[in-house]
Design an enzyme around this catalytic site. Structure first.
Site, short mmCIF file in Angstrom:
data_model
loop_
_atom_site.label_atom_id
_atom_site.label_comp_id
_atom_site.label_asym_id
_atom_site.label_seq_id
_atom_site.Cartn_x
_atom_site.Cartn_y
_atom_site.Cartn_z
N GLY A 2 34.90 59.20 -6.43
CA GLY A 2 33.54 58.99 -5.95
C GLY A 2 32.55 58.92 -7.09
O GLY A 2 32.92 58.82 -8.27
N PHE A 46 30.59 61.26 -8.05
CA PHE A 46 30.42 62.52 -8.77
C PHE A 46 31.73 63.11 -9.28
O PHE A 46 31.75 63.82 -10.27
CB PHE A 46 29.74 63.55 -7.88
CG PHE A 46 28.52 63.03 -7.20
CD1 PHE A 46 27.35 62.83 -7.91
CD2 PHE A 46 28.53 62.71 -5.85
CE1 PHE A 46 26.22 62.34 -7.28
CE2 PHE A 46 27.41 62.23 -5.22
CZ PHE A 46 26.26 62.03 -5.94
N GLN A 104 36.40 63.34 -8.36
CA GLN A 104 37.62 62.70 -7.89
C GLN A 104 38.56 63.77 -7.35
O GLN A 104 38.42 64.96 -7.62
CB GLN A 104 38.28 61.93 -9.03
CG GLN A 104 38.56 62.77 -10.25
CD GLN A 104 38.90 61.92 -11.46
OE1 GLN A 104 38.92 60.70 -11.37
NE2 GLN A 104 39.15 62.56 -12.59
N ASP A 145 28.98 67.16 8.42
CA ASP A 145 29.53 65.82 8.15
C ASP A 145 30.86 65.67 8.88
O ASP A 145 31.82 65.16 8.32
CB ASP A 145 29.70 65.60 6.64
CG ASP A 145 29.90 64.12 6.30
OD1 ASP A 145 29.77 63.28 7.22
OD2 ASP A 145 30.21 63.81 5.14
#
Length: 1097
Positions: A608, A610, A612, A825
């Site tokens: 991603g 920011f 991994q 989420d």
């Protein structure tokens, strides 16, 4: 010989009366004499009675305004007499008799004498009355008379209300009747003749409101042409009974007009009289007077109006305009023409002989209004006048009989403006300055110079320039009038012959609208270009500074990594204030540490913005297995300190959470001697969305028969009960399989751990591919050694699998809610699939490029999954376990659409927000039963208080599963809790009574109530000593055992609590595990969120 003049009869009568008065004046003064004298007489019935009235002038008798038969004569002594003989009298002869002068002598002799006669008649108690005399009208509060008169003055008469038999005490006069003040009622008089009672006629009394007379007279037209009609109205307000009397010119010629009376009832009432002459003549010009009087008294008023009858219509100008009218540029101007006309004329405006009309843009407005009967005002309004509107204007008013017009010129004054000020350098060394400007009226040009024009006005005036006798300067000015633009252009040229030092020269243009000027600096030819070089350098410096500022702002606006999950510590009594666990201040238990040399990193599973997630092999985590395949979370080398702190906070929370079958559990961590690694369980089949996409075809083939709905399928386990799988349910086996459908970052360079501390190992781990079919998986030799019960090992995706996925997620969320953990989420992309179709809840935002993921919308320094968020979270930033229930409903929709994207018909703009506000909900998926869709709808209740908690959702979904599935799930859960799984072993080391914490089917211990802040709540965080960190990460591991929670500010809440594993409860004594079971776990807080990220709306 002329004819004798004939005099009118009225004149002859007047002269005769004057002659008689002159002759008999002394005798008239003696007055009237009645024989026999007396105020009244009482006669017998059927008798005869003679009355004589005499005077010096002719006299006559009257009775009740009538003239009875009588005999008039002139006596020998010159007096006049009139004899009234009453024969065979009856009761009807009772009444008043008047002796008066003869009316033929005129109103000058108005004296009269009265006598009253009674004729008692037994058959006639009361004198008969005319019907109109029975209605008595009273004005104001005055005395009136009820005229019930008798024939015999000796009779006693009483007055009664008709409905009441009680006599009224009112004075009575035998000659007039009852006199007094009466109310609006019905009255009757009574008397007794012998032994017989006699009643009079019924009298009706009415009170009339008679106010002061207020007369208004108006005419439809006071000016008319001959042949038109004249209509005049005379109106009286607030009076009920009035008399109208008209006086008008036609009366002189004896032509009378009958008025029409009009009654308009209302408050107040109106009475009107209309005088209408259908065909007017010139002789009808004059004054029309309306006289109004009140019928019941002598009040009156009159008003008059003048009417003019003309032969033909006319149009006349009352005011004129100057030939030239001035308007200022960009200011509105109204031009007004006043005229008088009858009949109503037509009005046209022209500009330069072209007819004008109202502009659709409102820039030109024409209006003509009638200010009085024949007076008109016509206006031309120019809104924000433009230069093009200058020209010649004409107003024309006309009708069939006459016309008039008025013309003028409109001049638009334009402020002066300097259009150009330039300089040139001819070869002869002169300096030529050219100044060009425009304006209206014609502008004047002034040149001036000074060493510094900005300072000149303070010390001394600028020096004017012009034609110099010393030939130092020469000035030439040309003026041109541009007809198209209707303004003057001035071009002035100034020649300076000798310039030996820099000079500031000003060109100023001025007219009545204002002034404008420009300056130019004249320099000698030899002046160096140092100024140009310095200016260029300054410009480059400014551009560099601006670029740096922009780069810094872009860097600061870059979204930061944050964990989505939060743990609620306490809620205020009103449910509107929240206190969250502050993960920064939590201690870290060093028992989770795994030496780096026992971890071998492999390929990247997901990457991603920011960080991994990397596949790895861990040594020594389990007693039963030497190696174990795990997933490792880590940050990228470019991570900022705030992101490192967020990852460390996530690790601290996970280290205090307990294990659960349906949550990705923490296995260990590396925090010393290098980057922070979080070691979690490895799920070989990837996320739920990708799993549903890969196996959709098997589901559709299985349920292609429409007569076999999914809800009716019977669940059965394809493997026998005795078939085993590796320890820890094969979650850590060396098997093939995919991980998550994330963007692969093949270019990631791994920094060898040996370079840092020399203890880490790297190896080429066998590559796994989740694209391989489910049934192609063959356990390796170590895996076949330990087998446990599988929930389902069928390669075909069935309806029961979909319900089972939903049930397992609900169980995991129930566990998190019991720990007061809010996921924030919850979506199918954050649910992983393991061996045996076991699902686990996670949060892999670190390994997902949310900045490029269309499911996340940017808001400030964060990205939000709007399509999965509850309305209170979107619009009020309110996050509770019940907002997770909404997200669970969206996850159900994803499952039963086989991985569909929510709200496919709505774009992510204002249309989406408005639809959510209006209560829009998605339709039932094609593969969802009515029971499943009903659960979705319950999760999507507008008010979050009415949504079912996860404990209830577990029960609802459990009813939809077969007994076989529930037994398999319970058996798998029990084997998980009894296994040597690293998460179980490490949790048992801290909490010995872990096996008795929770039964997988026991949901009664979860209560969704507000957590009250008390000492017990604060005690569940155990302040364990932290391991001593290396210098590089010392700041991240610091955590003091101060308050276990705090109200989070924006900095503290930027990283939400990751619920890869739920928060563990406080350790309790080993001897009381059952007490912990009975204590209900609070589920979160339904109140508004007191902090957290701002709403992005």
């Amino acid at each position: 010989m002329g004819l004798p003049e004939v005099m009118p009869a009225s004149v002859l009568r007047g002269q005769l009366l004057l002659f008689v008065l002159l002759l008999l004046g002394p005798q008239i003064s003696q007055g009237l004499v009645i024989t026999p004298p007396g105020p009244e007489f009482v006669l017998n019935i059927s008798s005869t009675f003679v009355l004589t009235c005499s005077s010096s002038a002719p006299v006559m008798w009257e009775q009740m305004s009538q003239v009875p038969w009588q005999e008039a004569a002139m006596n020998q002594d010159g007096t006049f007499s009139s004899v009234l003989t009453l024969t065979n009298v009856t009761g009807g002869d009772t009444g008043e008799y008047f002796c008066v002068y003869n009316n033929s002598l005129g109103p000058e002799l108005s004296e009269r004498k009265r006598i009253y006669i009674f004729v008692p008649d037994p058959t006639m108690g009361f004198l008969p009355m005319d019907s109109e005399d029975l209605f008595i009208f009273v004005t104001d509060v005055t005395e009136t008379t009820i005229p019930c008169r008798v024939t015999d003055p000796q009779l006693e008469v009483t007055l009664h209300e008709k409905k009441v038999d009680i006599p009224l005490h009112v004075p009575y006069d035998h000659q007039r009747g009852f006199i007094g003040t009466f109310e609006d009622k019905t009255y009757i008089c009574k008397t007794t003749i012998g032994d017989r009672e006699v009643d009079s006629d019924t009298y009706y009394v009415y009170s009339l409101q008679v106010s002061s007379i207020n007369v208004s007279v108006n005419a439809v037209q006071t000016v008319v042409r001959q042949g038109e009609s004249i209509t005049i109205r005379c109106i009286v307000m607030g009076n009920d009974v009035v008399n109208f009397q008209w006086t008008y010119p036609r009366m002189k010629s004896g032509r009378l007009v009958e008025p029409v009376t009009d009654y308009l009832f209302g408050v107040p009432s109106r009475i009107g009289s209309i005088l209408h002459i259908p065909t007017a003549e010139l002789s009808d010009s004059g004054t029309y007077t309306c006289n109004v009087s009140v019928s019941v008294n002598d009040h009156g008023d009159e008003k008059a109006i003048n009417v003019t009858v003309i032969e033909n219509g006319y149009v006349r100008l009352l005011e004129t305009l100057e030939d030239v009218q001035i308007a200022e540029l960009h200011r509105s101007r109204t031009l007004q023409v006043v005229f008088e006309a009858y009949p109503t004329p037509s009005v046209l405006w022209f500009k330069d002989n072209r007819t004008l009309g109202d502009s659709s843009a409102g820039e030109l407005v024409l209006s003509t209004r009638n200010v009085s009967e024949t007076r008109y005002v016509s206006e031309l309004t120019l809104v924000r006048v433009k230069v093009s509107e200058a020209g010649y204007y004409t107003m024309r008013a006309f009708h069939a009989d006459d016309q008039v017009q008025l013309s003028f010129k409109l001049q638009v004054n334009v402020p002066v403006r300097v259009l150009e000020l330039s300089e040139s350098h001819p070869a002869n060394g002169e300096q030529i300055l050219r100044c060009r400007g425009r304006g209206m009226p014609q502008p004047n040009v002034t040149w001036s110079t000074c060493r510094d024009l900005k300072r000149c006005p303070r010390k001394l005036s600028p020096t004017p320039l012009g034609n110099s006798s010393k030939e130092e300067s020469q000035l030439e000015t040309n003026v041109t009038f541009w007809e198209e633009d209707q303004e003057y252009e001035v071009v002035s040229t100034l020649r300076l012959r000798h310039v030996d030092q820099p000079l500031s020269v000003r060109c100023m243009l001025q007219n009545s609208m204002g002034r404008d000027s420009q300056e130019v600096t004249v320099v000698p030819h030899s002046l160096p270009f140092k100024v140009v070089v310095i200016s260029a350098i300054l410009a480059l410096v400014v551009l560099t500074v601006i670029s740096l500022i922009i780069l810094i702002m872009l860097w600061q606006r870059k979204p930061r990594y944050e964990i989505r999950w939060k743990v609620i510590e306490s809620v205020s009594s009103d449910g509107h204030e929240y206190i969250y666990v502050d993960p920064v201040q939590l201690p870290y238990d060093s028992t989770w540490e795994l030496p780096r040399d026992q971890l071998v990193l492999g390929r990247t599973l997901g990457s991603g913005a920011f960080g991994q997630v990397v596949e790895a092999t861990a040594h020594g985590l389990s007693h039963s297995q030497a190696t174990m395949k795990v997933a490792v979370k880590m940050l990228k080398s470019t991570a900022r300190s705030s992101e490192k702190q967020a990852l460390m906070s996530e690790l601290k929370i996970m280290s205090h959470l307990g294990p659960h079958l349906n949550v990705v559990n923490l296995l260990g961590a590396c925090t010393k001697g290098g980057p922070i690694y979080i070691i979690t369980e490895y799920c070989r089949y990837g996320d739920l969305v990708d799993y549903l996409h890969r196996n959709k075809h098997t589901f559709l083939q299985r349920h292609s028969n429409k007569h076999c709905p999914p809800s009716t399928e019977l669940y059965s386990n394809a493997l026998p009960v005795g078939l085993s799988l590796p320890s820890h349910l094969n979650l850590t086996g060396e098997s093939d399989g995919g991980y998550m459908d994330m963007s692969k970052d093949e270019s990631v360079d791994y920094v060898p751990m040996l370079d840092m501390k020399g203890h880490i190992k790297y190896a080429d781990i066998e590559s796994s591919s989740y694209m391989a079919p489910y049934d192609n998986y063959v356990p390796s030799a170590p895996e076949r050694t330990y087998r446990a019960t599988l929930i389902n090992d069928s390669p075909v995706l069935s309806y029961t699998d979909l319900v089972g996925f939903s049930y397992q997620v609900a169980n995991g969320m129930e566990f998190l809610a019991s720990k007061n953990c809010v996921h924030r989420d919850l979506a199918a992309r954050n649910v992983l699939i393991c061996e045996g179709k076991l699902v686990k809840i996670c949060d892999f935002g670190l390994a997902r490029d949310i900045m490029r993921d269309s499911n996340y919308i940017s808001k400030g320094s964060t990205f939000l999954p709007l399509k999965w968020m509850a309305p209170e979270s979107i619009f009020n930033s309110l996050y509770t376990t019940l907002s997770d229930v909404w997200s669970f409903g969206i996850l159900l929709w994803e499952i039963f659409t086989l991985g569909g994207t929510p709200y496919p018909e709505l774009p992510m703009n204002d249309q989406f927000y408005n639809a959510i506000k209006r209560g829009y909900r998605m339709a039932q998926p094609a593969h969802a039963s009515d029971e499943i869709y009903e659960i979705m709808q319950k999760c999507w209740e507008e008010k979050f208080e009415t949504r079912p908690p996860f404990s209830q959702l577990v029960l609802l979904l459990e009813r939809l599963l077969g007994e076989g599935y529930k037994k398999k799930y319970q058996q798998v859960d029990e084997e998980f809790l009894r296994s040597d799984h690293p998460a179980i072993l490490r949790s048992q080391a801290r909490l010995p009574g872990l096996h008795s914490l929770r039964s997988p089917l026991d949901t009664s211990s979860v209560l969704y109530t507000a957590v009250q802040p008390n000492e017990t709540d604060n005690d569940y965080i155990i302040p364990l000593p932290d391991p001593k960190p290396d210098a590089a990460d010392e700041g991240l591991l610091e955590g003091s055992p101060s308050l276990a929670s705090s109200t989070l500010n924006e900095v503290n809440t930027s990283s939400t609590i990751s619920c890869d594993s739920p928060l563990e409860l406080q350790e309790e004594p080993q001897a009381e595990p059952e007490a912990q079971l009975e204590q209900p776990q609070d589920s979160g807080c339904p109140g508004p969120l007191a902090e957290a990220e701002d709403s992005f709306l």
